[in-house]
Design an enzyme around this catalytic site. Sequence first.
Site: not given
Length: 645
Positions: A280, A304-305, A308, A327, A396, A404
């Site tokens: 995003e 979705h992006e 953001h 998220e 990560d 999400y």
Amino acid sequence: MVHIEDPCSLANTQDFVAGHLSLTISKVNFETKQLHCLSVQKFKRFGNAPILILDTRDLIINNVSIDGRNVQYSLGEEVQYLGKPLNIHVPNNYVEDSAIHEFDVTVDYQTSPNASAIQWLEPEQTQSKKHPFLFTQCQSVHCRSMLPCQDSPGLKFTYDAKVTVPKELTAVMSAIQKPPVDTPDGMLFGFEQTVPIPSYLVALAIGYLESRPIGESSAVWCEKVADSLQPEKLWVEICQEEFSQVDQMIQAGVDLLGPYQWGRYDILVLPPSFPYGGMENPCLTFATPTIVARDKSLVSVVAHEITHSWTGNLVTNINWEHFWLNEGFTRFVEGKIMQEIEKDSHGGDLQKGIEYKEFMAIIGLDDLRDAVKTYEADGKLRFTKLVPSLKGESPDDAFSTVPYEKGYTFLYYIENLIEGGEKVFNGFLRHYIDTFQRRVVTTADFKNELEKYFADKPKDLEAIKNIAWDRWLYEEGMPIVDNNYDDTYAKETKSLAQRWLEADLSTEFDPAEYNAFITLQKIDFLTKLFLLPGEDPSQYLALEMTKKLANTYDLLTETNAEIVFQFQRLAIRSKWDDIVFNDVKNFMTSVGRMKFCRPLYVLLNKNQESGYRQFAIDTFLANESFYHPIAAQMIRQDLGLPPAK
């Protein structure tokens, strides 16, 4: 000032806070795979700390100055996952003079060829096959490998940049682009981002690019090549058509959350090695080509992006332990935007929109169940908490569908707990954005604001206070409540999947039933064939049944990446060697999106007796340079290989 505590940063943010950044990239060296840079960033000081500490990873520091005066600096010891602290000594007279509370820090530096944020592609790795390409991915803690900074989502700054690139190439960034200037050293591109952003949203891509408009203030960027399936058309024209609903999605976001504050919304469709579905980056979403299905069936990634732009970019989690605020909220609003898109595509039928949104939730729940199972098998169930502890951990490693879909589940639960449901809760969402825009938030901030918003509604307030907050936020595993989603679409896919799992080779199936499914149903049907048997091998589709499945529904000629992925998981599990050693290999080495390649490598890795594990290792090592550094490192972990040197 909000005190930022971030276990994933080495910067002393309690003493200094970053302001505006001016970044000059004077040389992009595709031969040595290095950027030659000069960063000038303002810092505010609180107190009289003598040393400013910034995050770095693998940077070559040539010189540091404060307000034009060279100062002493040193790189500290390497800290696992976090890189090295850059210790910058503030001049003594600045330390002694309490009136000096703001100054400019200039760092002359080069990036390393091993920078974890940057992927350098050789011409043969691109679609054009003629020119090199580079792109960055700074989320979560990788900006420090391309910029010395306070690399924490809890600190925001504006920036401008100048980037000089070879004349045949174009630079794009997560900012508003200025007209390029032809110089003796190459094309000079200028950028300006006037809305404060965290470091992970600094983004750069350089390649043989062209663009086409897709809305009043939006465009799509792609490599300048002909389309592989329709050579009479350009690739950018295919993408322009695929993303034609962008303005409609932005308007749905505006109607729900308030004004769009970023000026432009462009999309860059990257080469296939991009490790995510989308990123995003403000003003310029990075997208994988795997969402270009040519029928707009996978554009929820774009929704979705776009979301953001409010949840994440405008209101940002204070650190990566509160990532679900980014998220989970985005996934929740994405569903609402897709509800509007589907409603409009069915002549204003709201029920059709609700069915689609809640079917997305059911699919997400399956993905969440899969993620929890994987973490449990790896002994990392701690990462299934909605708010995990990341001290001593790599953020990560905690990246999965958990923030999400578990976040979505929690917000949906709260929405349906209050009187008035969605309509009333939408009002809170707008209030939440209005209250925290351009700021950073913790989970406690969300909880407190929720209680404050419903303070004059005693019944709703009591229900909110009675939520098992600690269990929702800190309990491992699946959500503690099963939401009651509309299963109109899911019933059809589950019925067909169960019939296949109970069938034998003599059973007849009508292809028309599958072909009548919408794309999400096709994906869900194949997912259920993989998940419904659980851990019982006797319930898996046998090899001959998998071949029958492929022949019945023409799965061997399928081009939709989501469907291809789900089918290939079934092929691996039924040990269809021809597919594994050819189709799966081709897919894994031509698509770097971690959603697809990592589960395939993991599944192959579990089949040592069939030779699949060694095949997976050999395939990865022979193609490691194809993957973005973040993806390569994660796949190494998946395969039990040591980190790359």
